[in-house]
Design an enzyme around this catalytic site. Sequence first.
Site, PDB file in Angstrom:
ATOM      1  N   HIS A 212       0.880  -1.324   0.128  1.00 47.18           N
ATOM      2  CA  HIS A 212       0.028  -0.215   0.017  1.00 47.18           C
ATOM      3  C   HIS A 212       0.918   1.229  -0.147  1.00 47.18           C
ATOM      4  O   HIS A 212       1.961   1.169   0.387  1.00 47.18           O
ATOM      5  CB  HIS A 212      -0.902   0.090   1.236  1.00 47.18           C
ATOM      6  CG  HIS A 212       0.098   0.069   2.489  1.00 47.18           C
ATOM      7  ND1 HIS A 212       0.453  -0.953   3.254  1.00 47.18           N
ATOM      8  CD2 HIS A 212       0.345   1.269   3.063  1.00 47.18           C
ATOM      9  CE1 HIS A 212       1.369  -0.659   4.297  1.00 47.18           C
ATOM     10  NE2 HIS A 212       1.052   0.762   3.998  1.00 47.18           N
TER      11      HIS A 212
ATOM     12  N   HIS B  17       6.044   6.329  -1.202  1.00 46.91           N
ATOM     13  CA  HIS B  17       6.671   5.067  -1.456  1.00 46.91           C
ATOM     14  C   HIS B  17       5.552   3.794  -0.923  1.00 46.91           C
ATOM     15  O   HIS B  17       4.749   3.939  -0.301  1.00 46.91           O
ATOM     16  CB  HIS B  17       7.752   4.978  -0.639  1.00 46.91           C
ATOM     17  CG  HIS B  17       7.667   4.807   0.933  1.00 46.91           C
ATOM     18  ND1 HIS B  17       7.304   5.933   1.813  1.00 46.91           N
ATOM     19  CD2 HIS B  17       7.639   3.740   1.691  1.00 46.91           C
ATOM     20  CE1 HIS B  17       7.305   5.597   3.194  1.00 46.91           C
ATOM     21  NE2 HIS B  17       7.429   4.400   2.991  1.00 46.91           N
TER      22      HIS B  17
HETATM   23  P1  2AM Z   1       6.236   2.327   6.038  1.00 50.27           P
HETATM   24  O1  2AM Z   1       5.645   1.262   5.042  1.00 50.27           O
HETATM   25  O2  2AM Z   1       7.389   3.455   5.469  1.00 50.27           O
HETATM   26  O3  2AM Z   1       6.955   1.764   7.157  1.00 50.27           O
HETATM   27  C1  2AM Z   1       1.493   1.180   8.514  1.00 50.27           C
HETATM   28  O4  2AM Z   1       2.077   1.272   9.669  1.00 50.27           O
HETATM   29  C2  2AM Z   1       1.912   2.218   7.401  1.00 50.27           C
HETATM   30  O5  2AM Z   1       2.176   3.455   8.084  1.00 50.27           O
HETATM   31  C3  2AM Z   1       3.172   1.829   6.742  1.00 50.27           C
HETATM   32  O6  2AM Z   1       3.171   1.908   5.602  1.00 50.27           O
HETATM   33  C4  2AM Z   1       4.136   2.749   7.225  1.00 50.27           C
HETATM   34  O7  2AM Z   1       5.190   3.387   6.491  1.00 50.27           O
HETATM   35  C5  2AM Z   1       3.319   4.075   7.556  1.00 50.27           C
HETATM   36  N1  2AM Z   1       3.864   5.084   8.586  1.00 50.27           N
HETATM   37  C6  2AM Z   1       4.365   6.189   8.222  1.00 50.27           C
HETATM   38  N2  2AM Z   1       4.644   6.891   9.365  1.00 50.27           N
HETATM   39  C7  2AM Z   1       4.821   5.930  10.403  1.00 50.27           C
HETATM   40  C8  2AM Z   1       5.062   5.835  11.749  1.00 50.27           C
HETATM   41  N3  2AM Z   1       5.667   7.184  12.340  1.00 50.27           N
HETATM   42  N4  2AM Z   1       5.063   4.785  12.344  1.00 50.27           N
HETATM   43  C9  2AM Z   1       4.725   3.589  11.891  1.00 50.27           C
HETATM   44  N5  2AM Z   1       4.245   3.348  10.586  1.00 50.27           N
HETATM   45  C10 2AM Z   1       4.203   4.664   9.483  1.00 50.27           C
END
Ligand code: 2AM
Length: 168
Positions: free
Chosen positions: A40, A117
């Site tokens: 996602h 991303h």
């Molecule tokens: P990531 O894929 O770059 O880890 C669920 O956790 C989603 O929220 C993930 O896609 C995660 O990104 C994103 N996300 C963004 N900020 C976050 C944070 N501070 N802590 C955890 N997940 C975060």
Amino acid sequence: MRLFVAVRLSAEMQEALISAQNALYDRGVRGNFTAGENLHLTLAFIGEYPEAEPVLDALERVSFSPFELSPEGLGCFGDLWWAGLKGSAPLEALARRVRRALAEAEIPFDRKRFSPHVTLIRRASGKLPGIRIPPASMRVEAFSLMRSDRGKRGMIYTELGLIEARRD
Ligand code: 2AM
């Protein structure tokens, strides 16, 4: 509940990104590969929040027109490896609107700059090799409020609501 707002990927995009994950695996890369159905694009990360209703009410106020997205190249934040996205102007506009709607409703979210991303691998080993992501595209016609739970075999993401684009 641990909440985030995301664009869910079409089957075609999932397939292209799974194929990139397989190519990386074949090159010897190991790590925690995101399951295909979990791929996602996060627009805003809310984190712990007690109720979905006020968040959905805020998100319902976001208006946007459908737009196209396609994967573009690989990148990393340390040992988190991701696929980048082409078509980022309307995507950035959507993320801005989502975040503004949350802020106006006083729903807290991670204010880190939006960096579009799709996470492919967490805790990846080694150096990022140059591989090609197969061509793919999708039309973004909706975004979702998602709940994230830690399952026995990785994260379980559940859609709590879908906000559709306005076709006007
Ligand atoms: P990531 O894929 O770059 O880890 C669920 O956790 C989603 O929220 C993930 O896609 C995660 O990104 C994103 N996300 C963004 N900020 C976050 C944070 N501070 N802590 C955890 N997940 C975060």
